[in-house]
Design a protein around this motif. Structure first.
Motif, PDB file in Angstrom:
ATOM      1  N   PRO A 236       0.813  -1.220   0.000  1.00 55.68           N
ATOM      2  CA  PRO A 236       0.000   0.000   0.000  1.00 55.68           C
ATOM      3  C   PRO A 236       0.843   1.264   0.000  1.00 55.68           C
ATOM      4  CG  PRO A 236       0.089  -0.923   2.210  1.00 55.68           C
ATOM      5  CD  PRO A 236       0.789  -1.919   1.314  1.00 55.68           C
ATOM      6  N   GLU A 237       0.235   2.361  -0.455  1.00 59.59           N
ATOM      7  CA  GLU A 237       0.897   3.674  -0.380  1.00 59.59           C
ATOM      8  C   GLU A 237       1.078   4.079   1.082  1.00 59.59           C
ATOM      9  OE1 GLU A 237       1.821   5.659  -2.945  1.00 59.59           O
ATOM     10  OE2 GLU A 237       1.020   4.419  -4.581  1.00 59.59           O
ATOM     11  N   GLN A 238       0.079   3.775   1.872  1.00 62.53           N
ATOM     12  CA  GLN A 238       0.119   4.083   3.302  1.00 62.53           C
ATOM     13  C   GLN A 238      -0.585   2.966   4.057  1.00 62.53           C
ATOM     14  OE1 GLN A 238      -1.502   7.948   4.320  1.00 62.53           O
ATOM     15  NE2 GLN A 238      -0.644   8.898   2.501  1.00 62.53           N
ATOM     16  N   GLU A 239      -0.239   2.825   5.334  1.00 63.33           N
ATOM     17  CA  GLU A 239      -0.954   1.932   6.223  1.00 63.33           C
ATOM     18  C   GLU A 239      -0.816   2.463   7.650  1.00 63.33           C
ATOM     19  OE1 GLU A 239       1.037  -1.882   7.411  1.00 63.33           O
ATOM     20  OE2 GLU A 239       2.243  -1.453   5.609  1.00 63.33           O
ATOM     21  N   GLY A 240      -1.762   2.093   8.491  1.00 64.38           N
ATOM     22  CA  GLY A 240      -1.702   2.578   9.866  1.00 64.38           C
ATOM     23  C   GLY A 240      -3.032   2.399  10.576  1.00 64.38           C
ATOM     24  N   LEU A 241      -3.143   2.957  11.765  1.00 67.45           N
ATOM     25  CA  LEU A 241      -4.344   2.829  12.580  1.00 67.45           C
ATOM     26  C   LEU A 241      -5.230   4.055  12.405  1.00 67.45           C
ATOM     27  CD1 LEU A 241      -5.742   1.035  14.745  1.00 67.45           C
ATOM     28  CD2 LEU A 241      -4.656   2.483  16.472  1.00 67.45           C
ATOM     29  N   ASN A 242      -6.485   3.831  12.056  1.00 69.09           N
ATOM     30  CA  ASN A 242      -7.486   4.889  12.003  1.00 69.09           C
ATOM     31  C   ASN A 242      -8.019   5.086  13.419  1.00 69.09           C
ATOM     32  OD1 ASN A 242      -9.807   6.449  11.811  1.00 69.09           O
ATOM     33  ND2 ASN A 242     -10.611   5.394  10.021  1.00 69.09           N
ATOM     34  N   GLU A 243      -7.556   6.132  14.092  1.00 67.89           N
ATOM     35  CA  GLU A 243      -7.906   6.318  15.496  1.00 67.89           C
ATOM     36  C   GLU A 243      -9.375   6.662  15.686  1.00 67.89           C
ATOM     37  OE1 GLU A 243      -5.276   9.161  17.176  1.00 67.89           O
ATOM     38  OE2 GLU A 243      -3.473   7.911  16.910  1.00 67.89           O
ATOM     39  N   LEU A 244     -10.038   7.182  14.645  1.00 69.44           N
ATOM     40  CA  LEU A 244     -11.438   7.563  14.769  1.00 69.44           C
ATOM     41  C   LEU A 244     -12.324   6.351  15.009  1.00 69.44           C
ATOM     42  CD1 LEU A 244     -13.502   9.884  14.616  1.00 69.44           C
ATOM     43  CD2 LEU A 244     -13.695   9.438  12.164  1.00 69.44           C
ATOM     44  N   GLU A 245     -12.059   5.259  14.306  1.00 72.04           N
ATOM     45  CA  GLU A 245     -12.879   4.058  14.439  1.00 72.04           C
ATOM     46  C   GLU A 245     -12.123   2.862  14.989  1.00 72.04           C
ATOM     47  OE1 GLU A 245     -15.978   3.083  11.662  1.00 72.04           O
ATOM     48  OE2 GLU A 245     -15.427   4.771  10.402  1.00 72.04           O
ATOM     49  N   GLY A 246     -10.832   3.034  15.270  1.00 69.53           N
ATOM     50  CA  GLY A 246     -10.066   1.944  15.835  1.00 69.53           C
ATOM     51  C   GLY A 246      -9.775   0.820  14.860  1.00 69.53           C
ATOM     52  N   LEU A 247      -9.660   1.130  13.563  1.00 70.86           N
ATOM     53  CA  LEU A 247      -9.412   0.120  12.533  1.00 70.86           C
ATOM     54  C   LEU A 247      -8.038   0.323  11.909  1.00 70.86           C
ATOM     55  CD1 LEU A 247     -12.862   0.229  10.701  1.00 70.86           C
ATOM     56  CD2 LEU A 247     -12.119  -1.455  12.402  1.00 70.86           C
ATOM     57  N   TYR A 248      -7.431  -0.766  11.448  1.00 74.98           N
ATOM     58  CA  TYR A 248      -6.168  -0.688  10.725  1.00 74.98           C
ATOM     59  C   TYR A 248      -6.489  -0.558   9.236  1.00 74.98           C
ATOM     60  CZ  TYR A 248      -1.193  -1.312   9.965  1.00 74.98           C
ATOM     61  OH  TYR A 248       0.125  -1.087   9.641  1.00 74.98           O
ATOM     62  N   PHE A 249      -5.788   0.339   8.530  1.00 74.10           N
ATOM     63  CA  PHE A 249      -6.133   0.582   7.128  1.00 74.10           C
ATOM     64  C   PHE A 249      -4.947   0.394   6.195  1.00 74.10           C
ATOM     65  CE2 PHE A 249      -4.461   4.708   8.398  1.00 74.10           C
ATOM     66  CZ  PHE A 249      -3.768   5.136   7.278  1.00 74.10           C
ATOM     67  N   TYR A 250      -5.268   0.040   4.952  1.00 75.48           N
ATOM     68  CA  TYR A 250      -4.360   0.062   3.815  1.00 75.48           C
ATOM     69  C   TYR A 250      -4.913   1.087   2.828  1.00 75.48           C
ATOM     70  CZ  TYR A 250      -1.262  -3.996   4.532  1.00 75.48           C
ATOM     71  OH  TYR A 250      -0.294  -4.864   4.968  1.00 75.48           O
ATOM     72  N   TYR A 251      -4.021   1.891   2.235  1.00 76.27           N
ATOM     73  CA  TYR A 251      -4.440   2.947   1.305  1.00 76.27           C
ATOM     74  C   TYR A 251      -3.705   2.792  -0.019  1.00 76.27           C
ATOM     75  CZ  TYR A 251      -4.367   7.664  -0.756  1.00 76.27           C
ATOM     76  OH  TYR A 251      -4.440   8.735  -1.613  1.00 76.27           O
ATOM     77  N   TYR A 252      -4.491   2.821  -1.117  1.00 77.04           N
ATOM     78  CA  TYR A 252      -3.931   2.702  -2.463  1.00 77.04           C
ATOM     79  C   TYR A 252      -4.442   3.844  -3.347  1.00 77.04           C
ATOM     80  CZ  TYR A 252      -2.694  -2.156  -1.346  1.00 77.04           C
ATOM     81  OH  TYR A 252      -2.166  -3.287  -0.780  1.00 77.04           O
ATOM     82  N   ILE A 253      -3.650   4.224  -4.344  1.00 77.80           N
ATOM     83  CA  ILE A 253      -4.082   5.151  -5.393  1.00 77.80           C
ATOM     84  C   ILE A 253      -4.254   4.338  -6.670  1.00 77.80           C
ATOM     85  CG2 ILE A 253      -3.447   7.131  -6.818  1.00 77.80           C
ATOM     86  CD1 ILE A 253      -1.893   8.238  -4.426  1.00 77.80           C
ATOM     87  N   ILE A 254      -5.413   4.468  -7.302  1.00 79.18           N
ATOM     88  CA  ILE A 254      -5.731   3.695  -8.508  1.00 79.18           C
ATOM     89  C   ILE A 254      -5.746   4.618  -9.725  1.00 79.18           C
ATOM     90  CG2 ILE A 254      -7.399   2.160  -9.605  1.00 79.18           C
ATOM     91  CD1 ILE A 254      -6.211   1.024  -7.020  1.00 79.18           C
ATOM     92  N   GLU A 255      -4.789   4.418 -10.636  1.00 77.44           N
ATOM     93  CA  GLU A 255      -4.743   5.145 -11.911  1.00 77.44           C
ATOM     94  C   GLU A 255      -4.723   6.664 -11.732  1.00 77.44           C
ATOM     95  OE1 GLU A 255      -4.954   3.374 -15.305  1.00 77.44           O
ATOM     96  OE2 GLU A 255      -4.031   2.102 -13.769  1.00 77.44           O
ATOM     97  N   ASP A 256      -4.228   7.156 -10.623  1.00 77.12           N
ATOM     98  CA  ASP A 256      -4.203   8.603 -10.313  1.00 77.12           C
ATOM     99  C   ASP A 256      -5.591   9.238 -10.355  1.00 77.12           C
ATOM    100  OD1 ASP A 256      -1.440   8.747  -9.897  1.00 77.12           O
ATOM    101  OD2 ASP A 256      -1.060   8.940 -12.052  1.00 77.12           O
ATOM    102  N   GLU A 257      -6.639   8.423 -10.259  1.00 77.33           N
ATOM    103  CA  GLU A 257      -8.011   8.930 -10.297  1.00 77.33           C
ATOM    104  C   GLU A 257      -8.801   8.609  -9.037  1.00 77.33           C
ATOM    105  OE1 GLU A 257     -10.504   8.558 -13.750  1.00 77.33           O
ATOM    106  OE2 GLU A 257      -8.789   7.973 -14.993  1.00 77.33           O
ATOM    107  N   TYR A 258      -8.506   7.468  -8.447  1.00 74.00           N
ATOM    108  CA  TYR A 258      -9.310   6.994  -7.325  1.00 74.00           C
ATOM    109  C   TYR A 258      -8.434   6.642  -6.127  1.00 74.00           C
ATOM    110  CZ  TYR A 258     -12.479   6.305 -11.263  1.00 74.00           C
ATOM    111  OH  TYR A 258     -13.227   6.478 -12.400  1.00 74.00           O
ATOM    112  N   GLU A 259      -9.033   6.736  -4.954  1.00 77.37           N
ATOM    113  CA  GLU A 259      -8.386   6.310  -3.715  1.00 77.37           C
ATOM    114  C   GLU A 259      -9.133   5.103  -3.174  1.00 77.37           C
ATOM    115  OE1 GLU A 259      -6.664  10.181  -1.567  1.00 77.37           O
ATOM    116  OE2 GLU A 259      -8.848  10.123  -1.723  1.00 77.37           O
ATOM    117  N   LEU A 260      -8.376   4.112  -2.754  1.00 82.41           N
ATOM    118  CA  LEU A 260      -8.955   2.859  -2.279  1.00 82.41           C
ATOM    119  C   LEU A 260      -8.473   2.605  -0.848  1.00 82.41           C
ATOM    120  CD1 LEU A 260     -10.554   0.227  -2.918  1.00 82.41           C
ATOM    121  CD2 LEU A 260      -8.402  -0.704  -3.832  1.00 82.41           C
ATOM    122  N   TYR A 261      -9.422   2.426   0.067  1.00 85.26           N
ATOM    123  CA  TYR A 261      -9.109   2.170   1.472  1.00 85.26           C
ATOM    124  C   TYR A 261      -9.641   0.792   1.870  1.00 85.26           C
ATOM    125  CZ  TYR A 261      -8.257   7.207   2.069  1.00 85.26           C
ATOM    126  OH  TYR A 261      -7.778   8.500   1.973  1.00 85.26           O
TER     127      TYR A 261
END
Length: 282
Positions: A236-261
């Motif tokens: 992933p481009e980024q990963e870490g803990l989402n403190e707002l909901e207490g979830l671990y996330f993976y973040y990707y950029i798709i074709e420079d158009e979309y963000e995928l979590y």
């Protein structure tokens, strides 16, 4: 905070029960859930005339935060109404867990909600103080998990087109075109500064004032791990803990158009849900 309302009437500020006698239901002892995780999006089954959902987040060993909402699109009579009306009601709070049961804090009206966890469902019951005879909806329902969404061999290519499936609706479609075909949603969820119309395991989101879909979500995917996602999409481009909901996330950029979590339950490292949105919404 509890807020209930009926169309054509003053807004009510108490819990919602229509005032009719409620047949008590409990989850039988033999109905054992696969896990004791409450976290997630739970819906009233589509066979019910009532639509609604529970969002459970920030789950710990002690308890969890929750938001619950119910509404009826088909007019009904309440205990106090002489004509059919539509109503909606919702509340949020904190519930303390005790095994497969969780009990909410009482609100200022004394309303207390009891949650019972079963196999792929949560049964909710409100205390006597939750009664509001002016409304046609209440919180006394069974909320279920929808069928799991399976990521197939077309998923990655579909993402590049702003979709999750080749023949599905995607980003840029109008909400009206979706409801014209699919009908009223199973639930409406507020998340990521958008309103999602939920159909089974899929949600189509619009930002405030927008009529076109700008966000997609899957609220119940198959149980994948971070390693499964990396095998599918790479690191992933980024990963870490989402403190707002207490979830671990993976973040990707798709074709420079979309963000995928992708969002995972931290304890089990299993996929809870995922979202796709236009980058211009940032």
């Amino acid at each position: 905070m509890l807020v209930g309302c009926q169309i054509g009437a003053d807004v009510k500020t108490s819990a919602g029960l229509p005032g009719q006698a409620v047949q008590e239901e409990t989850i039988p002892e033999w109905e054992v859930p696969e896990s004791e995780i409450w976290h997630g999006d739970w819906l009233i089954p589509e066979t019910s005339p009532i639509i609604g959902n529970i969002i459970i987040y920030n789950e710990t060993e002690e308890g969890f935060d929750f938001e619950i909402s119910v509404e009826n699109n088909v007019p009904m009579k309440s205990a106090n109404s002489s004509r059919p009306i539509t109503s909606s009601n919702g509340t949020s709070g904190y519930a303390y867990k005790d095994g497969l049961v969780a009990i909410s804090d009482r609100d200022t009206y004394g309303c207390e909600l009891t949650f019972q966890l079963g196999k792929d469902r949560i049964l909710v019951r409100g205390s006597e103080e939750c009664t509001d005879p002016d409304l046609t909806v209440d919180f006394n329902h069974s909320f279920s998990l929808p069928e799991a969404f399976v990521i197939d061999e077309y998923f990655v290519e579909s993402l590049k087109e702003g979709k999750f499936t080749p023949d599905g609706y995607g980003i840029g479609n109008s909400i009206k075109s979706i409801t014209d075909v699919l009908g009223e949603p199973d639930a409406r969820i507020q998340r990521n500064e958008a309103t999602y119309n939920i159909y089974s395991n899929m949600g189509y989101g619009t930002s405030i004032g927008e009529s076109l879909v700008g966000l997609l979500t899957v609220i119940r995917p198959e149980k994948l791990t971070p390693a499964d996602i990396e095998e599918l999409l790479g690191e992933p481009e980024q990963e870490g803990l989402n403190e707002l909901e207490g979830l671990y996330f993976y973040y990707y950029i798709i074709e420079d158009e979309y963000e995928l979590y992708f969002e995972f339950v931290p304890e089990e490292k299993t996929l809870l849900r995922f979202h796709l949105r236009e980058m211009k919404l940032m």
